[in-house]
Design a protein around this motif. Sequence first.
Motif, mmCIF file in Angstrom:
data_model
loop_
_atom_site.group_PDB
_atom_site.id
_atom_site.type_symbol
_atom_site.label_atom_id
_atom_site.label_comp_id
_atom_site.label_asym_id
_atom_site.label_seq_id
_atom_site.Cartn_x
_atom_site.Cartn_y
_atom_site.Cartn_z
ATOM 1 N N UNK A 50 0.829 -1.213 0.000
ATOM 2 C CA UNK A 50 0.000 0.000 0.000
ATOM 3 C C UNK A 50 0.862 1.261 0.000
ATOM 4 N N UNK A 51 1.883 1.314 0.813
ATOM 5 C CA UNK A 51 2.712 2.527 0.835
ATOM 6 C C UNK A 51 3.476 2.666 -0.481
ATOM 7 N N UNK A 52 3.917 1.550 -1.051
ATOM 8 C CA UNK A 52 4.603 1.599 -2.343
ATOM 9 C C UNK A 52 3.673 2.184 -3.419
ATOM 10 N N UNK A 53 2.441 1.720 -3.445
ATOM 11 C CA UNK A 53 1.493 2.163 -4.471
ATOM 12 C C UNK A 53 1.041 3.605 -4.244
ATOM 13 N N UNK A 54 0.843 3.994 -2.986
ATOM 14 C CA UNK A 54 0.430 5.374 -2.690
ATOM 15 C C UNK A 54 1.502 6.365 -3.143
ATOM 16 N N UNK A 55 2.763 6.073 -2.843
ATOM 17 C CA UNK A 55 3.844 6.980 -3.241
ATOM 18 C C UNK A 55 3.967 7.004 -4.760
ATOM 19 N N UNK A 59 3.432 10.255 -7.210
ATOM 20 C CA UNK A 59 4.492 10.743 -8.100
ATOM 21 C C UNK A 59 4.038 10.809 -9.557
ATOM 22 N N UNK A 60 3.341 9.789 -10.034
ATOM 23 C CA UNK A 60 3.069 9.673 -11.474
ATOM 24 C C UNK A 60 1.672 10.089 -11.916
ATOM 25 N N UNK A 61 0.707 10.196 -11.006
ATOM 26 C CA UNK A 61 -0.631 10.629 -11.408
ATOM 27 C C UNK A 61 -0.548 12.078 -11.880
ATOM 28 N N UNK A 62 -0.956 12.356 -13.137
ATOM 29 C CA UNK A 62 -0.825 13.721 -13.672
ATOM 30 C C UNK A 62 -1.613 14.777 -12.904
ATOM 31 N N UNK A 63 -2.640 14.381 -12.165
ATOM 32 C CA UNK A 63 -3.406 15.344 -11.385
ATOM 33 C C UNK A 63 -2.720 15.672 -10.060
ATOM 34 N N UNK A 134 -2.900 16.029 0.057
ATOM 35 C CA UNK A 134 -4.302 15.962 0.487
ATOM 36 C C UNK A 134 -5.173 15.383 -0.622
ATOM 37 N N UNK A 135 -4.897 15.778 -1.869
ATOM 38 C CA UNK A 135 -5.638 15.239 -3.012
ATOM 39 C C UNK A 135 -5.373 13.737 -3.155
ATOM 40 N N UNK A 136 -4.131 13.331 -2.980
ATOM 41 C CA UNK A 136 -3.785 11.905 -3.044
ATOM 42 C C UNK A 136 -4.581 11.112 -2.016
ATOM 43 N N UNK A 137 -4.629 11.588 -0.786
ATOM 44 C CA UNK A 137 -5.345 10.888 0.273
ATOM 45 C C UNK A 137 -6.851 10.891 0.005
ATOM 46 N N UNK A 138 -7.353 11.982 -0.556
ATOM 47 C CA UNK A 138 -8.785 12.063 -0.868
ATOM 48 C C UNK A 138 -9.152 11.084 -1.989
ATOM 49 N N UNK A 139 -8.329 11.056 -3.041
ATOM 50 C CA UNK A 139 -8.603 10.186 -4.189
ATOM 51 C C UNK A 139 -8.317 8.713 -3.888
ATOM 52 N N UNK A 140 -7.315 8.486 -3.082
ATOM 53 C CA UNK A 140 -6.884 7.125 -2.763
ATOM 54 C C UNK A 140 -6.774 6.965 -1.253
ATOM 55 N N UNK A 141 -7.907 6.893 -0.571
ATOM 56 C CA UNK A 141 -7.843 6.760 0.884
ATOM 57 C C UNK A 141 -7.050 5.512 1.264
ATOM 58 N N UNK A 142 -6.411 5.570 2.401
ATOM 59 C CA UNK A 142 -5.525 4.482 2.791
ATOM 60 C C UNK A 142 -6.265 3.185 3.080
ATOM 61 N N UNK A 143 -7.586 3.228 3.104
ATOM 62 C CA UNK A 143 -8.351 1.994 3.288
ATOM 63 C C UNK A 143 -8.914 1.494 1.955
ATOM 64 N N UNK A 144 -8.524 2.129 0.840
ATOM 65 C CA UNK A 144 -9.008 1.711 -0.479
ATOM 66 C C UNK A 144 -8.575 0.270 -0.749
ATOM 67 N N UNK A 145 -9.424 -0.435 -1.424
ATOM 68 C CA UNK A 145 -9.173 -1.822 -1.783
ATOM 69 C C UNK A 145 -7.814 -1.942 -2.478
ATOM 70 N N UNK A 146 -6.913 -2.737 -1.923
ATOM 71 C CA UNK A 146 -5.531 -2.812 -2.401
ATOM 72 C C UNK A 146 -5.404 -3.200 -3.877
ATOM 73 N N UNK A 147 -6.132 -4.193 -4.403
ATOM 74 C CA UNK A 147 -5.993 -4.488 -5.836
ATOM 75 C C UNK A 147 -6.325 -3.294 -6.739
#
Length: 158
Positions: A50-55, A59-63, A134-147
């Motif tokens: 999860x931390x690998x994917x969040x970071x 980094x790479x999401x254009x938004x 903040x946008x990252x956490x809003x779009x991808x909350x840390x409880x989001x389904x891992x797959x």
Amino acid sequence: MKKKRLRRFEVSSTKFYIVLLCLKHIMDDSDLFGVLYIIDSSHKLESRKRIQKMVCIGKYNPQIRYPFSFTYTKYLYGPYSFDLKETLTKLISLGIIEENFKDNGYTYSLTAQGELLLTTLKSKVDASDIEKLKLLIKEYPTNKYLPALVADSKTFFH
């Protein structure tokens, strides 16, 4: 008794600044702040993936495009950063992050020293970068389904 308490505070304060100086040689403030912010936003981040994917998404999401300097490579479950893994290992050994094994997985949380460091770094990071996190956490909350996180990280990573 007051002298003993004051003395302990001085030692912990000195230790904190020594750790801070050590971290300056490991990574820049924006990387450190970003990683700590992501972990702190969940209070207890579950899973190394999860931390690998969040970071990676940060980094790479254009938004979002948070200025992480970690390099990623294609790996078993999508993009993976050996730099980030090494950084997390160092933060754990310095007592900034706590790692616990629970229910066949790892959880990460900030220690009191990590919370103090996050607060200290907040003034050194651009407000626009904090908004990106903040946008990252809003779009991808840390409880989001891992797959779903894995799939999205593969989408943004080229």
